[in-house]
Scaffold this active site. Structure first.
Site, PDB file in Angstrom:
ATOM      1  N   ASP A 102     -12.294  28.923  -6.287  1.00  0.00           N
ATOM      2  CA  ASP A 102     -10.923  28.488  -4.742  1.00  0.00           C
ATOM      3  C   ASP A 102     -11.996  27.469  -3.474  1.00  0.00           C
ATOM      4  OD1 ASP A 102     -12.829  30.130  -3.249  1.00  0.00           O
ATOM      5  OD2 ASP A 102     -11.613  31.973  -3.832  1.00  0.00           O
ATOM      6  N   LYS A 103     -10.784  27.066  -2.794  1.00  0.00           N
ATOM      7  CA  LYS A 103     -11.754  26.360  -1.469  1.00  0.00           C
ATOM      8  C   LYS A 103     -12.683  26.795  -0.946  1.00  0.00           C
ATOM      9  CE  LYS A 103      -9.434  24.789   2.725  1.00  0.00           C
ATOM     10  NZ  LYS A 103     -10.274  24.835   4.043  1.00  0.00           N
TER      11      LYS A 103
END
Length: 239
Positions: A102-103
């Site tokens: 994820d980011k």
């Protein structure tokens, strides 16, 4: 196989990206325009063209990348955030991530155009471990550490047992190491949150026996043939 899958297998694009390409009339098989992604084709015997160009099987590519925090693992982003493909520079070849980060998570990410190899690594039966270093907002109790080792109940059910060990503590915070052999969405964060902890930093440092090592953030390199073989080897098989 379907035409959409054939374009993916040939290393041209992903199956999801192939669908609009085909439906727009840009793909032909043996000189005939095809607009149905589910049409069955034999890529070894039939001539598939995109925009008039013959699509042949691409040479396999296997890369490891150190994904920095703040970069998304997508081909394009509607919010115009930086993606891992921006970090690849001018390499126009289609590659897909083997699993995602994820980011806000940094660390080891694999990219390839070999769908079978990627699927072997991510398949649950492969039991390829992924090791994360996790910074928590407070010290974890011994009881909660044991709960990680036994499996944590999430919304969709209990997770598989994890290997959890302490790394270091400072100023009321703690780093732990967590090894997983499954790949649920945002699993590390959700496991820790389920026990009442907030993840402040998260880095994947290893997949199987492949370590992130000293690869700089934002950097990438090709895997060696030995690394490629070992990552996709059956469980407990030595090469």
């Amino acid at each position: 196989m379907s035409l959409g899958r054939a374009l993916s297998k040939l290393g041209f694009t992903s199956r999801s990206q192939a669908r609009p390409l085909i439906e727009s009339g840009r793909v032909s098989v043996n000189g005939r325009s095809i607009r149905n992604p589910e049409v069955r084709v034999d890529p070894d015997r039939e001539v598939i063209r995109v925009d008039g160009q013959i699509i042949r099987s691409a040479a396999p590519v296997y890369l490891m990348m150190h994904k920095p925090k703040g970069v998304v693992t997508t081909r394009s982003d509607e919010r115009e955030r930086k993606t891992v493909y921006d970090l690849l520079g001018k390499d126009e070849q289609w590659l897909f991530p083997v699993g995602r980060l994820d980011k806000e998570t940094s660390g080891l990410l694999l990219l390839t155009n070999d769908t079978q190899w990627g699927n072997r690594i991510t398949a649950p039966e492969s039991k390829v471990s992924k090791i994360y270093h996790v910074k928590l907002n407070r010290t974890m109790t011994e009881n909660d550490l044991e709960r990680l080792r036994l499996g944590v109940v999430l919304e969709e059910g209990q997770t598989a047992p994890a290997e959890a060990t302490r790394l270091r503590q400072a100023e009321g915070k703690e780093w732990i190491s967590l090894a997983l052999r499954e790949g649920r969405n945002r699993q590390v964060r959700r496991m820790c949150e389920a026990l009442g902890y907030r993840v402040e930093e998260l880095t994947r440092i290893r997949i199987g026996d492949l370590a992130l090592g000293d690869l700089p953030a934002g950097g990438h390199r090709p895997l060696t043939p030995s690394e490629v073989r070992r990552l996709a080897a059956p469980p407990n098989k030595s090469l």
